[in-house]
Design a protein around this motif. Sequence first.
Motif, PDB file in Angstrom:
ATOM      1  N   LYS A 101       0.836  -1.217   0.000  1.00  0.00           N
ATOM      2  CA  LYS A 101       0.000   0.000   0.000  1.00  0.00           C
ATOM      3  C   LYS A 101       0.864   1.257   0.000  1.00  0.00           C
ATOM      4  CE  LYS A 101      -4.256  -1.830   1.823  1.00  0.00           C
ATOM      5  NZ  LYS A 101      -4.122  -2.956   2.747  1.00  0.00           N
ATOM      6  N   ALA A 102       2.032   1.171   0.632  1.00  0.00           N
ATOM      7  CA  ALA A 102       2.884   2.359   0.719  1.00  0.00           C
ATOM      8  C   ALA A 102       3.600   2.650  -0.599  1.00  0.00           C
ATOM      9  CB  ALA A 102       3.904   2.179   1.844  1.00  0.00           C
ATOM     10  N   ASP A 108       0.166   1.219 -11.093  1.00  0.00           N
ATOM     11  CA  ASP A 108       1.465   0.575 -10.836  1.00  0.00           C
ATOM     12  C   ASP A 108       1.350  -0.944 -10.972  1.00  0.00           C
ATOM     13  OD1 ASP A 108       2.494   3.062 -10.165  1.00  0.00           O
ATOM     14  OD2 ASP A 108       2.036   2.802  -8.026  1.00  0.00           O
ATOM     15  N   GLU A 109       2.496  -1.570 -11.181  1.00  0.00           N
ATOM     16  CA  GLU A 109       2.524  -3.032 -11.270  1.00  0.00           C
ATOM     17  C   GLU A 109       3.321  -3.633 -10.115  1.00  0.00           C
ATOM     18  OE1 GLU A 109       4.062  -3.918 -15.179  1.00  0.00           O
ATOM     19  OE2 GLU A 109       2.221  -3.230 -16.158  1.00  0.00           O
ATOM     20  N   VAL A 110       2.839  -4.770  -9.651  1.00  0.00           N
ATOM     21  CA  VAL A 110       3.516  -5.527  -8.589  1.00  0.00           C
ATOM     22  C   VAL A 110       3.856  -6.891  -9.182  1.00  0.00           C
ATOM     23  CG1 VAL A 110       3.196  -6.624  -6.342  1.00  0.00           C
ATOM     24  CG2 VAL A 110       2.325  -4.314  -6.728  1.00  0.00           C
ATOM     25  N   LEU A 111       5.136  -7.196  -9.188  1.00  0.00           N
ATOM     26  CA  LEU A 111       5.617  -8.386  -9.906  1.00  0.00           C
ATOM     27  C   LEU A 111       6.013  -9.507  -8.930  1.00  0.00           C
ATOM     28  CD1 LEU A 111       6.615  -9.574 -12.660  1.00  0.00           C
ATOM     29  CD2 LEU A 111       8.740  -8.286 -12.315  1.00  0.00           C
ATOM     30  N   TYR A 112       5.711 -10.727  -9.327  1.00  0.00           N
ATOM     31  CA  TYR A 112       6.085 -11.911  -8.540  1.00  0.00           C
ATOM     32  C   TYR A 112       6.129 -13.076  -9.508  1.00  0.00           C
ATOM     33  CZ  TYR A 112       1.038 -12.043  -8.823  1.00  0.00           C
ATOM     34  OH  TYR A 112      -0.237 -12.005  -9.313  1.00  0.00           O
ATOM     35  N   SER A 113       6.479 -14.255  -9.015  1.00  0.00           N
ATOM     36  CA  SER A 113       6.569 -15.375  -9.957  1.00  0.00           C
ATOM     37  C   SER A 113       5.303 -16.236  -9.887  1.00  0.00           C
ATOM     38  CB  SER A 113       7.837 -16.196  -9.708  1.00  0.00           C
ATOM     39  OG  SER A 113       7.766 -16.796  -8.460  1.00  0.00           O
ATOM     40  N   ARG A 114       5.060 -16.951 -10.962  1.00  0.00           N
ATOM     41  CA  ARG A 114       3.757 -17.608 -11.189  1.00  0.00           C
ATOM     42  C   ARG A 114       3.268 -18.451 -10.014  1.00  0.00           C
ATOM     43  NH1 ARG A 114      -0.206 -19.274 -14.499  1.00  0.00           N
ATOM     44  NH2 ARG A 114      -0.659 -21.492 -14.711  1.00  0.00           N
ATOM     45  N   GLN A 121      -0.349 -11.247  -4.819  1.00  0.00           N
ATOM     46  CA  GLN A 121      -1.391 -10.848  -5.751  1.00  0.00           C
ATOM     47  C   GLN A 121      -2.527 -10.128  -5.006  1.00  0.00           C
ATOM     48  OE1 GLN A 121      -3.930 -13.963  -7.014  1.00  0.00           O
ATOM     49  NE2 GLN A 121      -4.600 -12.904  -8.847  1.00  0.00           N
ATOM     50  N   LEU A 122      -2.892 -10.668  -3.859  1.00  0.00           N
ATOM     51  CA  LEU A 122      -3.987 -10.074  -3.091  1.00  0.00           C
ATOM     52  C   LEU A 122      -3.610  -8.686  -2.595  1.00  0.00           C
ATOM     53  CD1 LEU A 122      -5.158 -13.183  -0.973  1.00  0.00           C
ATOM     54  CD2 LEU A 122      -5.782 -12.511  -3.291  1.00  0.00           C
ATOM     55  N   ALA A 123      -2.369  -8.541  -2.155  1.00  0.00           N
ATOM     56  CA  ALA A 123      -1.907  -7.242  -1.650  1.00  0.00           C
ATOM     57  C   ALA A 123      -1.898  -6.209  -2.774  1.00  0.00           C
ATOM     58  CB  ALA A 123      -0.515  -7.381  -1.035  1.00  0.00           C
ATOM     59  N   ALA A 124      -1.471  -6.638  -3.964  1.00  0.00           N
ATOM     60  CA  ALA A 124      -1.437  -5.714  -5.110  1.00  0.00           C
ATOM     61  C   ALA A 124      -2.845  -5.227  -5.425  1.00  0.00           C
ATOM     62  CB  ALA A 124      -0.832  -6.421  -6.330  1.00  0.00           C
ATOM     63  N   LEU A 125      -3.796  -6.149  -5.490  1.00  0.00           N
ATOM     64  CA  LEU A 125      -5.174  -5.768  -5.802  1.00  0.00           C
ATOM     65  C   LEU A 125      -5.751  -4.860  -4.715  1.00  0.00           C
ATOM     66  CD1 LEU A 125      -6.505  -9.185  -7.171  1.00  0.00           C
ATOM     67  CD2 LEU A 125      -6.172  -7.080  -8.489  1.00  0.00           C
ATOM     68  N   ALA A 126      -5.443  -5.171  -3.460  1.00  0.00           N
ATOM     69  CA  ALA A 126      -5.965  -4.356  -2.360  1.00  0.00           C
ATOM     70  C   ALA A 126      -5.439  -2.924  -2.441  1.00  0.00           C
ATOM     71  CB  ALA A 126      -5.597  -4.988  -1.016  1.00  0.00           C
ATOM     72  N   GLY A 128      -4.896  -1.444  -5.227  1.00  0.00           N
ATOM     73  CA  GLY A 128      -5.359  -0.861  -6.488  1.00  0.00           C
ATOM     74  C   GLY A 128      -4.346  -1.011  -7.599  1.00  0.00           C
ATOM     75  N   ALA A 129      -3.249  -1.729  -7.326  1.00  0.00           N
ATOM     76  CA  ALA A 129      -2.198  -1.918  -8.323  1.00  0.00           C
ATOM     77  C   ALA A 129      -2.502  -3.157  -9.175  1.00  0.00           C
ATOM     78  CB  ALA A 129      -0.845  -2.068  -7.633  1.00  0.00           C
ATOM     79  N   THR A 130      -1.701  -3.340 -10.221  1.00  0.00           N
ATOM     80  CA  THR A 130      -1.912  -4.475 -11.124  1.00  0.00           C
ATOM     81  C   THR A 130      -0.921  -5.588 -10.810  1.00  0.00           C
ATOM     82  OG1 THR A 130      -2.561  -2.906 -12.819  1.00  0.00           O
ATOM     83  CG2 THR A 130      -1.987  -5.132 -13.572  1.00  0.00           C
ATOM     84  N   PRO A 131      -1.425  -6.771 -10.439  1.00  0.00           N
ATOM     85  CA  PRO A 131      -0.504  -7.884 -10.193  1.00  0.00           C
ATOM     86  C   PRO A 131       0.016  -8.454 -11.510  1.00  0.00           C
ATOM     87  CG  PRO A 131      -2.777  -8.519  -9.670  1.00  0.00           C
ATOM     88  CD  PRO A 131      -2.836  -7.131 -10.227  1.00  0.00           C
ATOM     89  N   VAL A 132       1.304  -8.748 -11.567  1.00  0.00           N
ATOM     90  CA  VAL A 132       1.904  -9.324 -12.775  1.00  0.00           C
ATOM     91  C   VAL A 132       2.714 -10.553 -12.356  1.00  0.00           C
ATOM     92  CG1 VAL A 132       3.496  -8.938 -14.711  1.00  0.00           C
ATOM     93  CG2 VAL A 132       2.074  -7.044 -13.866  1.00  0.00           C
ATOM     94  N   ALA A 133       2.411 -11.699 -12.969  1.00  0.00           N
ATOM     95  CA  ALA A 133       3.136 -12.932 -12.629  1.00  0.00           C
ATOM     96  C   ALA A 133       4.084 -13.306 -13.765  1.00  0.00           C
ATOM     97  CB  ALA A 133       2.142 -14.063 -12.376  1.00  0.00           C
ATOM     98  N   ALA A 134       5.344 -13.506 -13.434  1.00  0.00           N
ATOM     99  CA  ALA A 134       6.325 -13.958 -14.437  1.00  0.00           C
ATOM    100  C   ALA A 134       6.388 -15.481 -14.385  1.00  0.00           C
ATOM    101  CB  ALA A 134       7.701 -13.374 -14.114  1.00  0.00           C
ATOM    102  N   PRO A 135       6.596 -16.131 -15.547  1.00  0.00           N
ATOM    103  CA  PRO A 135       6.654 -17.598 -15.530  1.00  0.00           C
ATOM    104  C   PRO A 135       7.842 -18.124 -14.724  1.00  0.00           C
ATOM    105  CG  PRO A 135       7.198 -16.729 -17.721  1.00  0.00           C
ATOM    106  CD  PRO A 135       6.785 -15.563 -16.886  1.00  0.00           C
ATOM    107  N   GLU A 136       7.722 -19.362 -14.281  1.00  0.00           N
ATOM    108  CA  GLU A 136       8.828 -20.004 -13.556  1.00  0.00           C
ATOM    109  C   GLU A 136       9.430 -21.095 -14.446  1.00  0.00           C
ATOM    110  OE1 GLU A 136       7.888 -21.353  -9.627  1.00  0.00           O
ATOM    111  OE2 GLU A 136       7.010 -19.428  -9.044  1.00  0.00           O
TER     112      GLU A 136
END
Length: 366
Positions: A101-102, A108-114, A121-126, A128-136
Amino acid sequence: MNTRTSHLTPRPGIMRISPYVGGRSALGGQQNVIRLASNEAALGPSPRAIAAYAAHGDSLHRYPDGGAGDLRAALGALHKLDGERIVCGTGSDELLQLLTKAYAGPGDEVLYSRHGFLVYQLAALAAGATPVAAPETDLRADIDALLAHVTEKTRIVFLANPNNPTGSYLPRGELRRLWNGLPENILLVIDSAYAEFVMADDYEAGAELAERAKNVVMARTFSKIYGLAALRLGWCYASEEVIDVLNRVRGPFNVTGPALAAGLAAVADQEHVDKARRHNDKWLRRLAGECAKIGLETLPSVGNFMLLRFAAGGARDAKAADAFLTARGILARNVDSYHLPDCLRVSIGLDHEMDALLDALKEFMA
Ligand SMILES: Cc1ncc(COP(=O)(O)O)c(C=O)c1O
């Protein structure tokens, strides 16, 4: 023009959140359930932590130390870190949410792996940001894929190391490579909830990076090896700048008094931590070895849990295994929400619980 609707409307993204569903903890009416669905501590907390928690009963009318000074000092001494650069939270989960949130918001985008921990993902949506998952690659975070998904909009990269639910980890060199590839205006959050279980020589929990880099946070928890999940206690280590931000956005008394008391006693009992680590290591090996004998694939894990991979479809798939175990009072974690429909995740439990699990798996696979 007033663009507001006439009814209550949460911010964009909130209704896309599927509320987090944890592992099952009970089976209607059944006693003696074997709980292997939530990566809880097999041995439970240190008896000293339980005693400190109970003793705090006399002080429940007092506000806790909002700065968690004693606990931060103890963690600093144990890990040879500056206690001033630690913030405690209501579980590491609170800290992950606050950081998101800070530092991230709409656009904005929040990136993590698939197959990364769902909370990112939940924190990003909460926020208001866009969650983005990169493949593993092979159920392991792939640094090149993560870096390839960094855009102008990326604000935070989350990496669980080791990762839940896969159990895989990135060695020190890979962690450095990830950080080296990130611009300084992106926050790298290294979530080391299972760090204490890891025996590998090339593992680093992230403290060294967080020590010298302004844009790195190491998040830790008391829910796993310390066995204090019910008390909700976590902490993180970061640069003065990030710590200052967290201290502005957290609640003034975000950690409860009983949690602080139990946490302090738990930190002081490193013998208990060693015992838990040895127990875990013994069962990680034994579980993998015994499963191999019955033709059941396990994914290498350095956490206090392991993925079991079943044949897709047919009578011996993961769903059938889940039902089979459930019927025997053994609760494993279905990991469909992690895009792993052929797997079940089981936590390392007590000796008799692991024996019961192995007996059931042998029967299932026979
Ligand atoms: C990778 C990871 N990070 C963080 C957490 C959250 O821990 P806490 O209980 O401290 O909120 C978990 C819990 O399962 C986890 O698996």
